[in-house]
Scaffold this active site. Sequence first.
Site, PDB file in Angstrom:
ATOM      1  N   HIS A 106      33.334  37.453  39.814  1.00  8.80           N
ATOM      2  CA  HIS A 106      34.361  37.785  40.809  1.00  8.80           C
ATOM      3  C   HIS A 106      35.271  38.861  40.205  1.00  8.80           C
ATOM      4  O   HIS A 106      35.566  38.843  39.010  1.00  8.80           O
ATOM      5  CB  HIS A 106      35.200  36.539  41.137  1.00  8.80           C
ATOM      6  N   ASP A 108      38.400  39.371  40.181  1.00 11.31           N
ATOM      7  CA  ASP A 108      39.629  38.984  39.483  1.00 11.31           C
ATOM      8  C   ASP A 108      39.352  38.504  38.058  1.00 11.31           C
ATOM      9  O   ASP A 108      40.286  38.180  37.318  1.00 11.31           O
ATOM     10  CB  ASP A 108      40.419  37.924  40.278  1.00 11.31           C
ATOM     11  N   HIS A 109      38.056  38.495  37.658  1.00 16.17           N
ATOM     12  CA  HIS A 109      37.709  38.082  36.290  1.00 16.17           C
ATOM     13  C   HIS A 109      37.118  39.227  35.458  1.00 16.17           C
ATOM     14  O   HIS A 109      37.032  39.123  34.237  1.00 16.17           O
ATOM     15  CB  HIS A 109      36.737  36.899  36.330  1.00 16.17           C
ATOM     16  N   HIS A 202      31.344  26.408  41.031  1.00 20.51           N
ATOM     17  CA  HIS A 202      32.112  27.368  41.823  1.00 20.51           C
ATOM     18  C   HIS A 202      31.262  27.787  43.032  1.00 20.51           C
ATOM     19  O   HIS A 202      31.377  28.903  43.527  1.00 20.51           O
ATOM     20  CB  HIS A 202      32.446  28.565  40.926  1.00 20.51           C
ATOM     21  N   ASP A 225      36.414  29.517  36.894  1.00 21.35           N
ATOM     22  CA  ASP A 225      36.698  29.060  38.262  1.00 21.35           C
ATOM     23  C   ASP A 225      35.768  27.905  38.600  1.00 21.35           C
ATOM     24  O   ASP A 225      34.551  28.026  38.466  1.00 21.35           O
ATOM     25  CB  ASP A 225      36.471  30.194  39.262  1.00 21.35           C
TER      26      ASP A 225
END
Length: 340
Positions: A106, A108-109, A202, A225
Amino acid sequence: MTRPVPLFVLVAALAAAPGCERLVERQIEHNLQRVDASVLESPDLQVVLCGTGSPLPDAARAASCTAVIAGGHFVLVDAGPGSWEVLDLANLPIGRVDAVLLTHFHSDHIGDLGEATTQSWIAGRAAPLEVFGPPGTARVVAGFAEAYAADVGYRVAHHGEQAMPRAAAGAVARELPMPAGAAATPVFERDGLRVTMFVVDHEPVKPAVGYRFDFAGRSVVVSGDTRKSANLAANARGADLLVHEALHPGMVGRAAEAARRLGLERVAKLAGDIPGYHASPAEAAEVAREAGVAHLVLTHLVPAPPNALARRMFLAGVADAYDGEVTLGEDGMRFSLPPR
Ligand SMILES: [Zn+2]
Ligand SMILES: [Zn+2]
């Protein structure tokens, strides 16, 4: 009509100039000497929160990043957007970052992986950055290499091979096989620092993993996550510190309702989708209890609580589920576990 500058202002300005210059020089020297390399010599297992936010914009929080420093190694779990700046401003020896471990892909990682690779090279990293992760890691690393290829060329040409050796630029992907069932895949064992990777939940995002660090009798687990995961609890057994993601379904639910009231159906749908693949603060606390963890640190806060009242709401139910120490993570927070 321009007014003449009063004489006393000119005299004061001239008198102050050398003092000003000295102040500026002192500031420059301070900036150049601010890096604290002693963390690499410490016998402790150390953790720095370099990003406790989420994809939601927040001036006070970068997206996902947890740094682990031990045995002379400086390792990042994920490099979310904004996290590189947090590390740099924390006066850490960023030229010594030697590995990034990805939990999943993702944005945001992984958004700052290019910056982590390039800026640690500029800060003096002596070999390519190792990027470990589940299958798919090589594709991400290759993509960033392509995007930053021109930048590497500019810097080598501009500063010369001596100052910016091309051989140390970029990153090398170390893709790991997914662990079978509840087992953990060894990532590496170097200078007493043992790192393992395990599966988290996840769904529908696959692969998704967490990491465990063991050093000098102490241990830290980073969840990545995940919704509440029994496999995470099994792999976090007896850890000193569990850095676990948290999303408050009630608060996100209210945001979805508000969006619907305003006619923002698409925003309401997205907000309604996300709680399903994350863990609530109370669920993270249950995992900490089931694993017998000493200290739970919540990160990846959705929504990030902006004040004391919101922090209280965010942590509702946590104390009922878990009686260990709980910390609501903030960017720049540090934890140090002395050898045992
Ligand atoms: Zn995710
Ligand atoms: Zn995330």
